[in-house]
Design a protein around this motif. Sequence first.
Motif, mmCIF file in Angstrom:
data_model
loop_
_atom_site.group_PDB
_atom_site.id
_atom_site.type_symbol
_atom_site.label_atom_id
_atom_site.label_comp_id
_atom_site.label_asym_id
_atom_site.label_seq_id
_atom_site.Cartn_x
_atom_site.Cartn_y
_atom_site.Cartn_z
ATOM 1 N N CYS A 155 3.409 2.212 -4.459
ATOM 2 C CA CYS A 155 3.648 3.549 -4.997
ATOM 3 C C CYS A 155 2.700 3.877 -6.139
ATOM 4 O O CYS A 155 2.233 5.017 -6.264
ATOM 5 C CB CYS A 155 5.104 3.664 -5.456
ATOM 6 N N LEU A 156 2.384 2.900 -6.967
ATOM 7 C CA LEU A 156 1.392 3.122 -8.019
ATOM 8 C C LEU A 156 0.029 3.432 -7.423
ATOM 9 O O LEU A 156 -0.702 4.305 -7.926
ATOM 10 C CB LEU A 156 1.306 1.887 -8.919
ATOM 11 N N ALA A 157 -0.337 2.738 -6.341
ATOM 12 C CA ALA A 157 -1.617 3.003 -5.677
ATOM 13 C C ALA A 157 -1.656 4.427 -5.130
ATOM 14 O O ALA A 157 -2.648 5.148 -5.290
ATOM 15 C CB ALA A 157 -1.846 1.989 -4.559
ATOM 16 N N ARG A 158 -0.568 4.841 -4.497
ATOM 17 C CA ARG A 158 -0.487 6.218 -3.992
ATOM 18 C C ARG A 158 -0.614 7.217 -5.130
ATOM 19 O O ARG A 158 -1.380 8.194 -5.038
ATOM 20 C CB ARG A 158 0.839 6.416 -3.262
ATOM 21 N N ASP A 159 0.107 6.981 -6.214
ATOM 22 C CA ASP A 159 0.072 7.918 -7.332
ATOM 23 C C ASP A 159 -1.281 7.932 -8.026
ATOM 24 O O ASP A 159 -1.664 8.935 -8.638
ATOM 25 C CB ASP A 159 1.181 7.575 -8.326
ATOM 26 N N ALA A 160 -2.010 6.827 -7.921
ATOM 27 C CA ALA A 160 -3.352 6.751 -8.504
ATOM 28 C C ALA A 160 -4.403 7.411 -7.617
ATOM 29 O O ALA A 160 -5.554 7.545 -8.028
ATOM 30 C CB ALA A 160 -3.737 5.301 -8.756
ATOM 31 N N ALA A 162 9.055 1.323 2.934
ATOM 32 C CA ALA A 162 10.302 1.951 2.486
ATOM 33 C C ALA A 162 10.114 2.654 1.146
ATOM 34 O O ALA A 162 10.607 3.773 0.942
ATOM 35 C CB ALA A 162 11.401 0.892 2.381
ATOM 36 N N ALA A 163 9.382 2.021 0.240
ATOM 37 C CA ALA A 163 9.163 2.631 -1.078
ATOM 38 C C ALA A 163 8.307 3.892 -0.966
ATOM 39 O O ALA A 163 8.605 4.916 -1.604
ATOM 40 C CB ALA A 163 8.502 1.621 -2.010
ATOM 41 N N LEU A 164 7.263 3.834 -0.172
ATOM 42 C CA LEU A 164 6.383 4.996 -0.016
ATOM 43 C C LEU A 164 7.118 6.168 0.615
ATOM 44 O O LEU A 164 6.839 7.335 0.308
ATOM 45 C CB LEU A 164 5.159 4.620 0.821
ATOM 46 N N GLU A 165 8.057 5.868 1.484
ATOM 47 C CA GLU A 165 8.787 6.929 2.164
ATOM 48 C C GLU A 165 9.930 7.509 1.325
ATOM 49 O O GLU A 165 10.332 8.661 1.548
ATOM 50 C CB GLU A 165 9.349 6.400 3.487
ATOM 51 N N THR A 166 10.440 6.742 0.389
ATOM 52 C CA THR A 166 11.638 7.192 -0.331
ATOM 53 C C THR A 166 11.399 7.554 -1.793
ATOM 54 O O THR A 166 12.184 8.330 -2.361
ATOM 55 C CB THR A 166 12.742 6.110 -0.265
ATOM 56 N N ARG A 167 10.377 7.009 -2.402
ATOM 57 C CA ARG A 167 10.119 7.319 -3.816
ATOM 58 C C ARG A 167 9.183 8.520 -3.907
ATOM 59 O O ARG A 167 8.118 8.533 -3.277
ATOM 60 C CB ARG A 167 9.488 6.124 -4.527
#
Length: 339
Positions: free
Chosen positions: A265-270, A291-296
């Motif tokens: 998720c940090l990589a996605r947000d970066a 799961a984290a990428l899909e839900t957070r």
Amino acid sequence: MTDALTRLLEQRDWLLLDGATGTNLFAAGLMSGEAPELWNVDQPDRIRALHRGFVEAGSDVILTNSFGGSRYRLKLHHGENRVRELNMAAARLAREVADAAGRPVIVAGSVGPTGELLEPVGSLSHGDAVAAFEEQIAALIEGGADVIWAETMSSVEEFRAVAEAASNRGAPFCATLSFDTAGRTMMGVTSEGYAALASGLPNPPLAIGANCGTGAPDLLRTGRGITQAAPGAVVNAKANAGIPKYVGGHIHYDGTPELMADYACLARDAGARLIGGCCGTEARHLVAMRAALETRPPAEPPTLDEIRARIGEFTSGDDGTGASADGEDRRARRGRRRG
């Protein structure tokens, strides 16, 4: 006509890459010193099982078992005359699993370094490097790869050679470098330097980024450097699952699924859109990452302090671009004021 990876990226904000090849094959019985590429012919069911595990865990992109598939690497195992056979087999096995997935799964033809130093530092000429990469790339495409995936590169010269080889074969390609020495590659390339180099090529890669290296925090810092230097680029992040430790006679990576979920998720947000794991990353890590990428929900780009607080310390005080581990760098502060 656009390539399959670009078409899928047009439909999705992010794609989940696969996990480790080498460390998972060692767990499946590969012996130290044995060439993984030989298993494409000698143990095809184990390679299918590796790919299938990644797809079932949620991977949208799987890499072929061909990292050491150039004639220079295969020569170490007396396989320099088997380049076409082994790389075609690698691509066909991944293609078979991808086509049975019931959803779009991209087959990326893995191309690793030759293991040789290129001129002027070493003796391998640019022309010979291009020819070796072309030979491997041609076989991967023939076997069914959608895109070429050059990974763990460290030198400008080798990156230029693989880019030229892909262009000569008309193959779309992505490329990642391994930044493992204070934010630089083994040959001294920084994230900013890499972004400038890639964008200046006559045939730029579809995606650029980092893989392997020294751990998720350092890779995220490098990823920030790439996204800030090349805001419009598709960025790839493929971090190791923690740090390797010698436990009970085996190398074990200490990254938990929870840590890798936070990293994803940090990589996605970066700014990364292609997110996966390298050494030590198993299917269980990928399940948690997906799961984290899909839900957070997406968040603001993380600061260096936020990265440290979430997933651990950096291994060096600076990444070679002015991004200090002790606090936020001036470049990022300027970027937030603009936003």
